[in-house]
Structures are given as structure tokens and as C-alpha cells.
Design a protein around this motif. Structure first.
Motif, PDB file in Angstrom:
ATOM      1  N   GLU A   1       0.843  -1.203   0.000  1.00 23.98           N
ATOM      2  CA  GLU A   1       0.000   0.000   0.000  1.00 23.98           C
ATOM      3  C   GLU A   1       0.873   1.246   0.000  1.00 23.98           C
ATOM      4  N   LEU A   2       1.909   1.227   0.805  1.00 22.63           N
ATOM      5  CA  LEU A   2       2.836   2.352   0.866  1.00 22.63           C
ATOM      6  C   LEU A   2       3.480   2.604  -0.493  1.00 22.63           C
ATOM      7  N   LYS A   3       3.931   1.552  -1.154  1.00 26.18           N
ATOM      8  CA  LYS A   3       4.545   1.712  -2.477  1.00 26.18           C
ATOM      9  C   LYS A   3       3.545   2.276  -3.477  1.00 26.18           C
ATOM     10  N   SER A   4       2.327   1.787  -3.444  1.00 21.57           N
ATOM     11  CA  SER A   4       1.299   2.305  -4.352  1.00 21.57           C
ATOM     12  C   SER A   4       1.094   3.801  -4.134  1.00 21.57           C
ATOM     13  N   MET A   5       1.066   4.207  -2.888  1.00 18.77           N
ATOM     14  CA  MET A   5       0.894   5.625  -2.587  1.00 18.77           C
ATOM     15  C   MET A   5       2.105   6.443  -3.010  1.00 18.77           C
ATOM     16  N   LEU A   6       3.288   5.860  -2.935  1.00 16.94           N
ATOM     17  CA  LEU A   6       4.487   6.561  -3.384  1.00 16.94           C
ATOM     18  C   LEU A   6       4.473   6.777  -4.897  1.00 16.94           C
ATOM     19  N   TYR A   7       3.993   5.786  -5.636  1.00 17.23           N
ATOM     20  CA  TYR A   7       3.850   5.977  -7.085  1.00 17.23           C
ATOM     21  C   TYR A   7       2.863   7.113  -7.371  1.00 17.23           C
ATOM     22  N   LEU A   8       1.770   7.144  -6.632  1.00 16.45           N
ATOM     23  CA  LEU A   8       0.782   8.210  -6.807  1.00 16.45           C
ATOM     24  C   LEU A   8       1.369   9.560  -6.402  1.00 16.45           C
ATOM     25  N   ALA A   9       2.120   9.575  -5.312  1.00 12.39           N
ATOM     26  CA  ALA A   9       2.747  10.821  -4.860  1.00 12.39           C
ATOM     27  C   ALA A   9       3.657  11.392  -5.938  1.00 12.39           C
ATOM     28  N   LYS A  10       4.369  10.513  -6.619  1.00 14.40           N
ATOM     29  CA  LYS A  10       5.244  10.968  -7.711  1.00 14.40           C
ATOM     30  C   LYS A  10       4.403  11.557  -8.847  1.00 14.40           C
ATOM     31  N   ARG A  11       3.318  10.881  -9.208  1.00 14.27           N
ATOM     32  CA  ARG A  11       2.456  11.361 -10.298  1.00 14.27           C
ATOM     33  C   ARG A  11       1.778  12.685  -9.941  1.00 14.27           C
ATOM     34  N   LEU A  12       1.516  12.898  -8.660  1.00 12.56           N
ATOM     35  CA  LEU A  12       0.884  14.144  -8.208  1.00 12.56           C
ATOM     36  C   LEU A  12       1.911  15.235  -7.916  1.00 12.56           C
ATOM     37  N   SER A  13       3.180  14.930  -8.118  1.00  9.09           N
ATOM     38  CA  SER A  13       4.289  15.852  -7.828  1.00  9.09           C
ATOM     39  C   SER A  13       4.357  16.233  -6.351  1.00  9.09           C
ATOM     40  N   TYR A  14       3.941  15.308  -5.488  1.00  8.37           N
ATOM     41  CA  TYR A  14       4.095  15.509  -4.040  1.00  8.37           C
ATOM     42  C   TYR A  14       5.518  15.185  -3.597  1.00  8.37           C
ATOM     43  N   VAL A  15       6.218  14.429  -4.449  1.00  3.77           N
ATOM     44  CA  VAL A  15       7.579  14.013  -4.159  1.00  3.77           C
ATOM     45  C   VAL A  15       8.297  13.894  -5.501  1.00  3.77           C
ATOM     46  N   ASN A  16       9.587  14.212  -5.501  1.00  3.70           N
ATOM     47  CA  ASN A  16      10.311  14.098  -6.769  1.00  3.70           C
ATOM     48  C   ASN A  16      10.657  12.641  -7.061  1.00  3.70           C
ATOM     49  N   GLU A  17      11.039  12.383  -8.288  1.00  2.00           N
ATOM     50  CA  GLU A  17      11.272  11.017  -8.744  1.00  2.00           C
ATOM     51  C   GLU A  17      12.377  10.329  -7.958  1.00  2.00           C
ATOM     52  N   ASN A  18      13.461  11.035  -7.663  1.00  2.00           N
ATOM     53  CA  ASN A  18      14.569  10.425  -6.928  1.00  2.00           C
ATOM     54  C   ASN A  18      14.148  10.002  -5.524  1.00  2.00           C
ATOM     55  N   ASP A  19      13.428  10.889  -4.828  1.00  2.00           N
ATOM     56  CA  ASP A  19      12.972  10.559  -3.481  1.00  2.00           C
ATOM     57  C   ASP A  19      11.968   9.411  -3.508  1.00  2.00           C
ATOM     58  N   SER A  20      11.060   9.451  -4.473  1.00  2.00           N
ATOM     59  CA  SER A  20      10.075   8.377  -4.604  1.00  2.00           C
ATOM     60  C   SER A  20      10.772   7.044  -4.856  1.00  2.00           C
ATOM     61  N   ASP A  21      11.708   7.028  -5.773  1.00  2.00           N
ATOM     62  CA  ASP A  21      12.425   5.790  -6.097  1.00  2.00           C
ATOM     63  C   ASP A  21      13.193   5.256  -4.887  1.00  2.00           C
ATOM     64  N   LEU A  22      13.808   6.141  -4.138  1.00  2.00           N
ATOM     65  CA  LEU A  22      14.551   5.728  -2.942  1.00  2.00           C
ATOM     66  C   LEU A  22      13.609   5.110  -1.906  1.00  2.00           C
ATOM     67  N   LEU A  23      12.471   5.753  -1.677  1.00  2.00           N
ATOM     68  CA  LEU A  23      11.521   5.241  -0.691  1.00  2.00           C
ATOM     69  C   LEU A  23      10.910   3.915  -1.145  1.00  2.00           C
ATOM     70  N   ILE A  24      10.623   3.788  -2.426  1.00  2.00           N
ATOM     71  CA  ILE A  24      10.098   2.523  -2.962  1.00  2.00           C
ATOM     72  C   ILE A  24      11.147   1.417  -2.810  1.00  2.00           C
ATOM     73  N   GLU A  25      12.396   1.756  -3.072  1.00  2.00           N
ATOM     74  CA  GLU A  25      13.481   0.784  -2.903  1.00  2.00           C
ATOM     75  C   GLU A  25      13.578   0.318  -1.449  1.00  2.00           C
ATOM     76  N   LYS A  26      13.438   1.251  -0.526  1.00  2.00           N
ATOM     77  CA  LYS A  26      13.483   0.893   0.897  1.00  2.00           C
ATOM     78  C   LYS A  26      12.281   0.037   1.285  1.00  2.00           C
ATOM     79  N   ALA A  27      11.107   0.342   0.742  1.00  2.00           N
ATOM     80  CA  ALA A  27       9.922  -0.481   1.004  1.00  2.00           C
ATOM     81  C   ALA A  27      10.111  -1.887   0.438  1.00  2.00           C
TER      82      ALA A  27
END
Length: 116
Positions: free
Chosen positions: A74-100
Motif C-alpha cells: 500500500e505504501l509503495k502504491s501511494m508513493l507511485y501516486l505521490a510521484k504522479r501528483l508531484s508531491y515528491v520528486n522522482e529520486n525521493d520516490s524511487d529511494l523510498l520505494i526501494e526501501k519499502a
């Protein structure tokens, strides 16, 4: 001697670290519904590990570990959405998804280590 408390589990430690990163990343977001949901998902990963650890059987523990993996997804899904909504930049999103993903792999390893 095995692990005596959930705090000693690497999976729980890594999940807590991930939750802290999520809290910091989304702290200033004004979309309160999104912010609260992504935080809840991140917290659920470590909480399910902790709750399952103190259950009466390995079967119960495994069930909660699977819940924890579900929360990480669920967290990863929300991170993908956060990236699409520009709530987080791509690098930060990718790092957080990698950690998840890392946390999920560790939890899967823990599941596989438990006797049936």
C-alpha cells in the motif's frame, strides 16, 4: 537462543526507519488525507511485525507478517501516486520505494525462516 523481543528483528528496525523517512518526506503536505494515509500505511508495516511477534504461534506471526507486506505494498502504491501528483520528486520516490522493497524482502525471509 532465538530473538526474544520484536525490537531485535531487523525487519521491524528497517520498517521503523522507513516510517520515519515517510513522516519527514510528507510532513509539510497540505493534502491531509493523503498525508495521513501514507503515514498510516508506513506505521502499519512495523506495527504488524510487533503485534504478530507476540502472538501465540508461528502461524499467527506469519499472518501478521503478511499483513505487514500488504501495508508495504500500500505504501509503495501511494508513493507511485505521490510521484504522479508531484508531491515528491522522482529520486525521493524511487529511494523510498526501494526501501519499502527491501523491508518486504526481509519480511519474506523472516516468513520463510519460521517453521510451519
Amino acid at each position: 537462543m532465538g530473538v526474544q523481543k520484536f525490537e531485535d528483528l531487523i525487519a521491524w528496525q528497517k520498517a521503523q526507519e522507513l516510517a520515519v523517512l515517510i513522516y519527514k518526506q510528507f510532513d509539510s503536505k497540505k493534502d491531509f488525507g493523503f498525508r495521513d494515509q501514507i503515514r498510516r500505511a508506513s506505521i502499519s508495516v512495523s506495527n504488524n511485525i510487533a503485534e504478530g511477534f507476540d502472538r501465540s504461534s508461528n502461524a499467527d506471526f506469519k499472518r501478521f507478517l503478511y499483513f505487514s507486506i500488504g501495508s508495504a505494498s500500500e505504501l509503495k502504491s501511494m508513493l507511485y501516486l505521490a510521484k504522479r501528483l508531484s508531491y515528491v520528486n522522482e529520486n525521493d520516490s524511487d529511494l523510498l520505494i526501494e526501501k519499502a522493497n527491501e523491508v518486504s524482502k526481509i519480511i519474506r525471509g523472516l516468513i520463510n525462516s519460521l517453521k510451519p
